[in-house]
Scaffold this active site. Structure first.
Site, PDB file in Angstrom:
ATOM      1  N   HIS A  66      -0.843   4.522  -8.461  1.00 58.08           N
ATOM      2  CA  HIS A  66      -1.995   5.419  -8.685  1.00 58.08           C
ATOM      3  C   HIS A  66      -1.606   6.432  -9.755  1.00 58.08           C
ATOM      4  O   HIS A  66      -0.573   7.104  -9.630  1.00 58.08           O
ATOM      5  CB  HIS A  66      -2.357   6.157  -7.404  1.00 58.08           C
ATOM      6  N   HIS A  75      -5.568  17.037  -7.882  1.00 54.27           N
ATOM      7  CA  HIS A  75      -6.779  16.807  -8.688  1.00 54.27           C
ATOM      8  C   HIS A  75      -7.380  18.115  -9.197  1.00 54.27           C
ATOM      9  O   HIS A  75      -7.953  18.166 -10.279  1.00 54.27           O
ATOM     10  CB  HIS A  75      -7.826  16.047  -7.864  1.00 54.27           C
ATOM     11  N   THR A  99      -8.948   6.560 -10.254  1.00 52.83           N
ATOM     12  CA  THR A  99     -10.336   6.758  -9.844  1.00 52.83           C
ATOM     13  C   THR A  99     -11.068   7.515 -10.950  1.00 52.83           C
ATOM     14  O   THR A  99     -10.779   8.697 -11.168  1.00 52.83           O
ATOM     15  CB  THR A  99     -10.383   7.626  -8.550  1.00 52.83           C
ATOM     16  N   PRO A 100     -11.999   6.874 -11.659  1.00 56.42           N
ATOM     17  CA  PRO A 100     -12.765   7.631 -12.659  1.00 56.42           C
ATOM     18  C   PRO A 100     -13.533   8.758 -11.968  1.00 56.42           C
ATOM     19  O   PRO A 100     -14.167   8.538 -10.938  1.00 56.42           O
ATOM     20  CB  PRO A 100     -13.723   6.582 -13.243  1.00 56.42           C
ATOM     21  N   GLU A 116      -4.288   0.407   6.445  1.00 51.96           N
ATOM     22  CA  GLU A 116      -3.354   1.546   6.377  1.00 51.96           C
ATOM     23  C   GLU A 116      -3.385   2.316   7.688  1.00 51.96           C
ATOM     24  O   GLU A 116      -2.441   3.014   8.031  1.00 51.96           O
ATOM     25  CB  GLU A 116      -3.755   2.479   5.224  1.00 51.96           C
ATOM     26  N   ASP A 124       3.352   2.874  -5.335  1.00 56.48           N
ATOM     27  CA  ASP A 124       2.194   3.601  -4.804  1.00 56.48           C
ATOM     28  C   ASP A 124       2.002   4.921  -5.559  1.00 56.48           C
ATOM     29  O   ASP A 124       1.119   5.028  -6.394  1.00 56.48           O
ATOM     30  CB  ASP A 124       2.363   3.849  -3.296  1.00 56.48           C
TER      31      ASP A 124
HETATM   32  C1  6MZ Z   1      -4.952   5.260  -0.181  1.00 51.57           C
HETATM   33  C2  6MZ Z   1      -4.305   6.367  -2.088  1.00 51.57           C
HETATM   34  C3  6MZ Z   1      -2.956   6.375  -1.652  1.00 51.57           C
HETATM   35  O1  6MZ Z   1      -6.962   7.704  -8.565  1.00 51.57           O
HETATM   36  O2  6MZ Z   1      -6.643  10.156  -8.918  1.00 51.57           O
HETATM   37  N1  6MZ Z   1      -4.348   6.987  -3.270  1.00 51.57           N
HETATM   38  N2  6MZ Z   1      -5.280   5.811  -1.358  1.00 51.57           N
HETATM   39  N3  6MZ Z   1      -3.692   5.249   0.300  1.00 51.57           N
HETATM   40  C4  6MZ Z   1      -2.663   5.802  -0.392  1.00 51.57           C
HETATM   41  N4  6MZ Z   1      -1.414   5.808   0.182  1.00 51.57           N
HETATM   42  C5  6MZ Z   1      -0.567   6.925   0.235  1.00 51.57           C
HETATM   43  N5  6MZ Z   1      -2.223   6.973  -2.599  1.00 51.57           N
HETATM   44  C6  6MZ Z   1      -3.087   7.343  -3.589  1.00 51.57           C
HETATM   45  O3  6MZ Z   1      -4.779   8.770  -7.963  1.00 51.57           O
HETATM   46  C7  6MZ Z   1      -4.766   9.463  -6.723  1.00 51.57           C
HETATM   47  C8  6MZ Z   1      -5.728   8.819  -5.754  1.00 51.57           C
HETATM   48  O4  6MZ Z   1      -5.267   7.509  -5.390  1.00 51.57           O
HETATM   49  C9  6MZ Z   1      -5.598   7.219  -4.037  1.00 51.57           C
HETATM   50  C10 6MZ Z   1      -6.331   8.436  -3.483  1.00 51.57           C
HETATM   51  O5  6MZ Z   1      -7.726   8.240  -3.616  1.00 51.57           O
HETATM   52  C11 6MZ Z   1      -5.845   9.539  -4.411  1.00 51.57           C
HETATM   53  O6  6MZ Z   1      -6.758  10.627  -4.480  1.00 51.57           O
HETATM   54  P1  6MZ Z   1      -6.012   8.808  -8.991  1.00 51.57           P
HETATM   55  O7  6MZ Z   1      -5.385   8.540 -10.308  1.00 51.57           O
END
Ligand code: 6MZ
Length: 383
Positions: free
Chosen positions: A17, A84, A117-118, A245, A320
């Site tokens: 992410h 964020h 996430t846009p 999860e 992750d």
């Molecule tokens: C579910 C996760 C996550 O999209 O703003 N994110 N969603 N499970 C997880 N396990 C720990 N880790 C991250 O990156 C951050 C976003 O990714 C998702 C969540 O929606 C988080 O706000 P972006 O780049």
């Protein structure tokens, strides 16, 4: 397994992410340009204090989440909200994207599927599209390594060489393939989810190769996202889902029935769900450190990685959120190699595991072919 060797081998990252992979130093710089610190917890503490002073959050409500390294899954999502708050503007998104790619390349990731996430942020004049454009700007601005990131762009110099390194002005430069997955956050409405899929379809020529469903797993209903995900599938856009999860058998079944191209985590599966997953042979994105740190899985010796590996089930090792969990792809490999106690996996096994991951990437056959050549060359140099 020695960390140095894990760093040296070529690797594939399919579950990272963007905002979760932010460098500590960048987060700190955004907050307090002249500050020194010595732990990630402290960094998050400062972040919350700042936002508390501005009145953006109530500091006392998040204070307890910040002072420890192990955070429950729910607590981790509070941290994402904090991050964020300070990262959602075009300039910062561009900067984080550039740095995250550089960090993965430095760790010898040769293919990176980065997901994000846009976001719409009216106060910054940001739409989902302009957010994505800021990400693309970040990809384009990487100059320390050669980046192959789309069908139409940047295929000049890089397309002629199929090695981990490219020859540029007589010097060898590292090369990394970067592709994007657009994430739907489980907090979003059906319309917002559809907007993300439409955007992904429009941007297919600019490196977007798929859709992810993520976010706090206790929020949102599967049926809200289903129309957008079905639409993506119908249009031939691969989908990966954060699945299991938290314990939620109905949702896990519905997700497996959807037949996603991959799933992430799979921590809370019961016997019946394992059987179904194995029958369907859906590849699993394994995030060891994340699962252990969030206490979704109590320890490495009971993690499902070992069982899936022994059953020869398709799997990929992933970070992750390398920033939030202070990990790296190489560290995940080192950890995975020790998942069988004293019978640790050797170099050959770890290399073959990485090599098999090529089959599960969402990019086109050209990229798969080039990665296969790259790994074949590295295999001949092994030992
Ligand atoms: C579910 C996760 C996550 O999209 O703003 N994110 N969603 N499970 C997880 N396990 C720990 N880790 C991250 O990156 C951050 C976003 O990714 C998702 C969540 O929606 C988080 O706000 P972006 O780049």
């Amino acid at each position: 397994m020695e960390m140095e060797w894990c760093v040296s081998m070529p690797k594939i990252e399919l579950h990272a992410h963007l905002n979760g992979s932010i460098r500590d130093s960048t987060l700190l710089y955004i907050l307090l340009p002249s500050f020194t610190y010595n732990s990630t917890s402290f960094l998050f503490y400062e972040l919350a204090r700042e936002l508390g002073e501005k009145g953006t959050i109530v500091f006392s409500e998040v204070e307890h989440v910040l002072s420890k390294n192990e955070r429950s899954l729910v607590e981790v999502f509070k941290l994402f909200d904090l991050i964020h708050n300070v990262t959602t503007d075009h300039k910062t998104v561009t900067r984080i994207t550039k740095e995250v790619i550089e960090d993965f390349a430095a760790d010898n990731a040769v293919y990176l599927e980065l997901r994000t996430t846009p976001k719409r942020n009216d106060s910054k004049g940001m739409s989902k599209r302009s957010y994505l454009e800021a990400v693309l700007e970040g990809i384009k601005s990487v100059d320390s390594v050669e980046v192959d990131f789309s069908r139409n762009i940047n295929v000049d110099a890089s397309s002629h060489s199929h090695g981990v390194y490219d020859i540029c002005n007589g010097y060898e430069r590292k090369k990394i393939y970067v592709r994007l997955l657009l994430s739907i956050d489980r907090r979003e409405t059906a319309e917002a989810a559809m907007e993300t899929v439409e955007l992904a379809l429009e941007m297919r020529d600019f490196g977007v190769v798929g859709i992810d469903l993520s976010g706090n797993p206790v929020i949102g209903q599967w049926l809200t996202f289903l129309p957008a995900l079905e639409y993506a599938k119908k249009q031939g856009l691969p989908v990966t889902l954060h699945c299991g999860e938290v314990p939620n058998p109905d949702e896990i079944h519905a997700m497996l029935d959807f037949l996603p191209m991959r799933i992430g985590h799979a921590c809370c599966f019961e016997e019946e769900e394992w059987k179904l997953l194995k029958k369907l042979k859906i590849p699993v994105e394994i995030c060891l450190t994340s699962n252990i740190r969030t206490e979704t899985i109590s320890s490495l010796d009971v993690h499902h990685f070992a069982d899936l590996y022994k059953s020869n089930h398709p799997l990929v090792l992933c970070t992750d959120d390398a920033g939030v969990f202070s990990t790296s792809l190489s560290a995940e490999y080192a950890l995975a190699s020790s998942a069988f106690g004293k019978y640790s996996l050797g170099k050959r096994e770890m290399f073959e595991l990485a090599q098999k991951m090529i089959e599960f990437i969402f990019a086109c056959d050209r990229v798969k072919g080039e990665l296969k050549e790259m790994f074949a060359k590295a295999a001949s140099e092994l030992d």
